[in-house]
Enzyme design. Structure first.
Site, PDB file in Angstrom:
ATOM      1  N   LEU A   1      40.172  77.125  21.669  1.00 41.66           N
ATOM      2  CA  LEU A   1      40.195  75.708  21.316  1.00 41.66           C
ATOM      3  C   LEU A   1      38.798  75.181  21.014  1.00 41.66           C
ATOM      4  O   LEU A   1      38.610  74.415  20.063  1.00 41.66           O
ATOM      5  CB  LEU A   1      40.836  74.907  22.461  1.00 41.66           C
ATOM      6  CG  LEU A   1      40.886  73.411  22.252  1.00 41.66           C
ATOM      7  CD1 LEU A   1      41.683  73.048  21.008  1.00 41.66           C
ATOM      8  CD2 LEU A   1      41.467  72.713  23.483  1.00 41.66           C
TER       9      LEU A   1
ATOM     10  N   ASP B   1      27.717  75.746  32.527  1.00 46.40           N
ATOM     11  CA  ASP B   1      28.734  76.280  33.440  1.00 46.40           C
ATOM     12  C   ASP B   1      29.297  75.092  34.223  1.00 46.40           C
ATOM     13  O   ASP B   1      28.593  74.484  35.033  1.00 46.40           O
ATOM     14  CB  ASP B   1      28.066  77.311  34.376  1.00 46.40           C
ATOM     15  CG  ASP B   1      29.044  77.895  35.371  1.00 46.40           C
ATOM     16  OD1 ASP B   1      30.164  77.367  35.515  1.00 46.40           O
ATOM     17  OD2 ASP B   1      28.683  78.891  36.027  1.00 46.40           O
TER      18      ASP B   1
ATOM     19  N   ALA C   1      38.027  76.391  30.581  1.00 46.79           N
ATOM     20  CA  ALA C   1      39.072  76.612  31.583  1.00 46.79           C
ATOM     21  C   ALA C   1      39.100  78.066  32.000  1.00 46.79           C
ATOM     22  O   ALA C   1      38.677  78.948  31.253  1.00 46.79           O
ATOM     23  CB  ALA C   1      40.436  76.221  31.018  1.00 46.79           C
ATOM     24  N   TYR C   2      39.603  78.288  33.195  1.00 48.94           N
ATOM     25  CA  TYR C   2      39.954  79.633  33.649  1.00 48.94           C
ATOM     26  C   TYR C   2      41.390  79.831  33.189  1.00 48.94           C
ATOM     27  O   TYR C   2      42.303  79.150  33.683  1.00 48.94           O
ATOM     28  CB  TYR C   2      39.827  79.704  35.173  1.00 48.94           C
ATOM     29  CG  TYR C   2      40.198  81.054  35.749  1.00 48.94           C
ATOM     30  CD1 TYR C   2      39.214  81.919  36.244  1.00 48.94           C
ATOM     31  CD2 TYR C   2      41.524  81.475  35.811  1.00 48.94           C
ATOM     32  CE1 TYR C   2      39.554  83.159  36.767  1.00 48.94           C
ATOM     33  CE2 TYR C   2      41.872  82.708  36.332  1.00 48.94           C
ATOM     34  CZ  TYR C   2      40.883  83.545  36.808  1.00 48.94           C
ATOM     35  OH  TYR C   2      41.226  84.759  37.324  1.00 48.94           O
TER      36      TYR C   2
ATOM     37  N   TYR D   1      47.332  79.309  38.629  1.00 48.85           N
ATOM     38  CA  TYR D   1      46.769  78.699  37.414  1.00 48.85           C
ATOM     39  C   TYR D   1      47.308  77.273  37.235  1.00 48.85           C
ATOM     40  O   TYR D   1      46.535  76.325  37.050  1.00 48.85           O
ATOM     41  CB  TYR D   1      47.114  79.572  36.196  1.00 48.85           C
ATOM     42  CG  TYR D   1      46.822  78.934  34.860  1.00 48.85           C
ATOM     43  CD1 TYR D   1      45.519  78.731  34.432  1.00 48.85           C
ATOM     44  CD2 TYR D   1      47.864  78.532  34.020  1.00 48.85           C
ATOM     45  CE1 TYR D   1      45.252  78.136  33.199  1.00 48.85           C
ATOM     46  CE2 TYR D   1      47.612  77.945  32.785  1.00 48.85           C
ATOM     47  CZ  TYR D   1      46.309  77.745  32.384  1.00 48.85           C
ATOM     48  OH  TYR D   1      46.056  77.161  31.168  1.00 48.85           O
TER      49      TYR D   1
ATOM     50  N   LYS E   1      45.227  73.721  37.442  1.00 45.40           N
ATOM     51  CA  LYS E   1      45.178  72.783  36.309  1.00 45.40           C
ATOM     52  C   LYS E   1      45.701  71.410  36.728  1.00 45.40           C
ATOM     53  O   LYS E   1      45.158  70.376  36.328  1.00 45.40           O
ATOM     54  CB  LYS E   1      45.982  73.330  35.125  1.00 45.40           C
ATOM     55  CG  LYS E   1      45.414  74.585  34.480  1.00 45.40           C
ATOM     56  CD  LYS E   1      44.074  74.375  33.784  1.00 45.40           C
ATOM     57  CE  LYS E   1      44.177  73.533  32.536  1.00 45.40           C
ATOM     58  NZ  LYS E   1      42.860  73.451  31.837  1.00 45.40           N
TER      59      LYS E   1
ATOM     60  N   TRP F   1      51.237  77.712  24.861  1.00 44.99           N
ATOM     61  CA  TRP F   1      51.368  78.861  23.952  1.00 44.99           C
ATOM     62  C   TRP F   1      50.344  78.810  22.806  1.00 44.99           C
ATOM     63  O   TRP F   1      50.696  78.901  21.622  1.00 44.99           O
ATOM     64  CB  TRP F   1      52.793  78.924  23.390  1.00 44.99           C
ATOM     65  CG  TRP F   1      53.859  79.228  24.386  1.00 44.99           C
ATOM     66  CD1 TRP F   1      53.892  78.895  25.706  1.00 44.99           C
ATOM     67  CD2 TRP F   1      55.100  79.927  24.131  1.00 44.99           C
ATOM     68  NE1 TRP F   1      55.056  79.343  26.288  1.00 44.99           N
ATOM     69  CE2 TRP F   1      55.809  79.983  25.352  1.00 44.99           C
ATOM     70  CE3 TRP F   1      55.667  80.503  23.008  1.00 44.99           C
ATOM     71  CZ2 TRP F   1      57.064  80.597  25.448  1.00 44.99           C
ATOM     72  CZ3 TRP F   1      56.913  81.106  23.106  1.00 44.99           C
ATOM     73  CH2 TRP F   1      57.598  81.158  24.317  1.00 44.99           C
TER      74      TRP F   1
HETATM   75  N1  LIG Z   1      45.810  79.671  25.764  1.00 43.56           N
HETATM   76  C1  LIG Z   1      46.971  79.091  26.041  1.00 43.56           C
HETATM   77  O1  LIG Z   1      48.052  79.615  25.731  1.00 43.56           O
HETATM   78  C2  LIG Z   1      47.000  77.737  26.700  1.00 43.56           C
HETATM   79  C3  LIG Z   1      48.250  77.180  27.028  1.00 43.56           C
HETATM   80  C4  LIG Z   1      48.286  75.927  27.632  1.00 43.56           C
HETATM   81  C5  LIG Z   1      47.110  75.254  27.899  1.00 43.56           C
HETATM   82  N2  LIG Z   1      45.928  75.831  27.600  1.00 43.56           N
HETATM   83  C6  LIG Z   1      44.709  75.095  27.924  1.00 43.56           C
HETATM   84  O2  LIG Z   1      44.008  74.876  26.710  1.00 43.56           O
HETATM   85  C7  LIG Z   1      42.608  74.842  26.985  1.00 43.56           C
HETATM   86  C8  LIG Z   1      41.880  75.765  26.039  1.00 43.56           C
HETATM   87  O3  LIG Z   1      42.366  77.082  26.240  1.00 43.56           O
HETATM   88  P1  LIG Z   1      41.918  78.296  25.321  1.00 43.56           P
HETATM   89  O4  LIG Z   1      43.154  78.964  24.897  1.00 43.56           O
HETATM   90  O5  LIG Z   1      40.921  77.842  24.322  1.00 43.56           O
HETATM   91  O6  LIG Z   1      41.213  79.204  26.434  1.00 43.56           O
HETATM   92  P2  LIG Z   1      40.129  80.346  26.248  1.00 43.56           P
HETATM   93  O7  LIG Z   1      40.179  80.909  24.890  1.00 43.56           O
HETATM   94  O8  LIG Z   1      40.313  81.236  27.436  1.00 43.56           O
HETATM   95  O9  LIG Z   1      38.769  79.563  26.395  1.00 43.56           O
HETATM   96  C9  LIG Z   1      38.329  79.021  27.595  1.00 43.56           C
HETATM   97  C10 LIG Z   1      36.820  78.929  27.518  1.00 43.56           C
HETATM   98  O10 LIG Z   1      36.383  78.340  28.753  1.00 43.56           O
HETATM   99  C11 LIG Z   1      35.180  78.991  29.086  1.00 43.56           C
HETATM  100  N3  LIG Z   1      34.884  78.890  30.518  1.00 43.56           N
HETATM  101  C12 LIG Z   1      35.463  79.562  31.542  1.00 43.56           C
HETATM  102  N4  LIG Z   1      34.858  79.236  32.682  1.00 43.56           N
HETATM  103  C13 LIG Z   1      33.877  78.342  32.374  1.00 43.56           C
HETATM  104  C14 LIG Z   1      32.909  77.656  33.113  1.00 43.56           C
HETATM  105  N5  LIG Z   1      32.794  77.825  34.442  1.00 43.56           N
HETATM  106  N6  LIG Z   1      32.066  76.806  32.471  1.00 43.56           N
HETATM  107  C15 LIG Z   1      32.150  76.641  31.134  1.00 43.56           C
HETATM  108  N7  LIG Z   1      33.043  77.271  30.364  1.00 43.56           N
HETATM  109  C16 LIG Z   1      33.904  78.113  30.987  1.00 43.56           C
HETATM  110  C17 LIG Z   1      35.375  80.449  28.684  1.00 43.56           C
HETATM  111  O11 LIG Z   1      34.120  81.056  28.514  1.00 43.56           O
HETATM  112  P3  LIG Z   1      33.873  82.573  28.989  1.00 43.56           P
HETATM  113  O12 LIG Z   1      34.818  83.394  28.141  1.00 43.56           O
HETATM  114  O13 LIG Z   1      32.444  82.800  28.695  1.00 43.56           O
HETATM  115  O14 LIG Z   1      34.240  82.621  30.439  1.00 43.56           O
HETATM  116  C18 LIG Z   1      36.136  80.293  27.370  1.00 43.56           C
HETATM  117  O15 LIG Z   1      35.255  80.283  26.266  1.00 43.56           O
HETATM  118  C19 LIG Z   1      42.458  75.181  28.470  1.00 43.56           C
HETATM  119  O16 LIG Z   1      42.323  73.992  29.195  1.00 43.56           O
HETATM  120  C20 LIG Z   1      43.763  75.853  28.828  1.00 43.56           C
HETATM  121  O17 LIG Z   1      44.069  75.674  30.195  1.00 43.56           O
HETATM  122  C21 LIG Z   1      45.838  77.056  27.000  1.00 43.56           C
END
Ligand SMILES: NC(=O)c1ccc[n+]([C@@H]2O[C@H](COP(=O)([O-])OP(=O)(O)OC[C@H]3O[C@@H](n4cnc5c(N)ncnc54)[C@H](OP(=O)(O)O)[C@@H]3O)[C@@H](O)[C@H]2O)c1
Length: 289
Positions: free
Chosen positions: A18, A41, A65-66, A130, A134, A155
């Site tokens: 995202l 961080d 996010a984690y 998780y 959240k 998703w």
């Molecule tokens: N992916 C899904 O299917 C999904 C579904 C529902 C909701 N969401 C929500 O959508 C949002 C975006 O998700 P996404 O899919 O873009 O996730 P993503 O690709 O896993 O990206 C999350 C980013 O957060 C970073 N991050 C982790 N720990 C951190 C910290 N302590 N400080 C700063 N940055 C940190 C990670 O960096 P590193 O890799 O360097 O750790 C990564 O670049 C999140 O809030 C997630 O909960 C996602």
């Protein structure tokens, strides 16, 4: 002629799916500071406070996010540090400088046992760590910053990062046959469309809890079939694998998933004046972008 910047924005988690799409979709009038996890961080409360008070953004979009749903079951502290405490510290820092914060959350705050789309105000009941982390983050964020919006999504995939689409393409390229769960239902969502919705949310200065996914629903099995069909048509895949539908119990995972993870997004669609496209349309768009 350079355009006057009208809104100073900080994005966290800028290298995630995202975060990357948010950077690509940033409106020209935005003065953007985009930080990855090495640059900011969010688990360091002191750093977050210092960084935000120095930058003085008008809006923070928290895409950090984690997101390792299964690993979170064994890494509770880490999941809570990022998703609960990180969100809370960002919100407190935003409030200190009079900024707004837009936070992204998840369908995993629900148990998915109601077979109708979940409204933002429905009672949450996460099934695993998780979702719990959240939900705790949402609640603290809303309490700490009056000027905050929580956008739940589901998703999510993008051409950048790791996701179901990329996993399917890899498996389909290497196997003759694969099984995919067919009894979990949700809405595949392109991160590029979500990013645009978040920029619109920022411009509209919305506060409160909303849902955003692409339109339509599918099982993971349906989604996999669509991925294969589109990839074959575009020449991304050269041959067809057999996709078998599985039941959830045939594919055990450490974290339980909501069986019906469909979100009702009509509230945000109305506020932004447009509905999201159907997920199948956005799947094609992702590959064209
Ligand atoms: N992916 C899904 O299917 C999904 C579904 C529902 C909701 N969401 C929500 O959508 C949002 C975006 O998700 P996404 O899919 O873009 O996730 P993503 O690709 O896993 O990206 C999350 C980013 O957060 C970073 N991050 C982790 N720990 C951190 C910290 N302590 N400080 C700063 N940055 C940190 C990670 O960096 P590193 O890799 O360097 O750790 C990564 O670049 C999140 O809030 C997630 O909960 C996602």
């Amino acid at each position: 002629m350079s355009q006057k910047k009208q809104m100073k924005v900080l994005i966290t988690g800028a290298d995630g799916q995202l975060g990357w799409e948010l950077r690509r979709a940033a409106p020209a009038a935005v003065e953007l500071t985009a930080c990855n996890s090495a640059e900011l961080d969010i688990t360091s409360g002191a750093l977050v406070k210092e960084f935000v008070s120095r930058l003085r953004p008008q809006i923070i979009i928290n895409a950090a996010a984690y997101t390792a749903v299964d690993k979170a079951e064994g890494e509770v502290e880490r999941a809570m540090a990022v998703n609960r405490d990180g969100a809370a510290d960002l919100a407190a820092a935003a409030a200190d400088v009079g900024a707004g914060i837009i936070h992204v959350s998840t369908d995993f705050v629900f148990d998915g046992c109601h077979y109708r789309p979940y409204l933002p105000e429905d009672a949450p009941h996460p099934l695993g760590v998780y979702g719990q982390s959240k939900l705790a983050g949402e609640r603290l964020l809303l309490a700490k910053c009056r000027n905050s919006a929580v956008i739940r999504t589901a998703w999510v995939y993008s051409s950048h990062g790791n996701n179901f689409v990329k996993t399917m393409l890899r498996l389909m390229a290497g196997r003759d046959e694969l099984g995919v769960v067919a009894d979990q239902i949700g809405s595949p969502t392109w991160a590029g469309g979500l990013a645009q919705a978040l920029w619109q949310t920022a411009a509209a200065k919305l506060t409160g809890v909303y849902h955003w996914t692409d339109a339509g629903i599918a099982s993971w099995y349906d989604f996999a079939c669509a991925i294969q069909e589109e990839a074959l048509a575009l020449g991304i895949l050269k041959r067809q694998a057999v996709i078998r539908p599985l039941r959830t119990e045939d594919y055990p995972t450490p974290a339980r998933r909501p069986p019906y993870a469909v979100l009702d997004k009509t509230g945000l669609w109305q506020k932004l004046g447009a509905a999201a496209p159907h997920w199948r349309f956005n799947l094609k768009k992702c590959w064209r972008n």
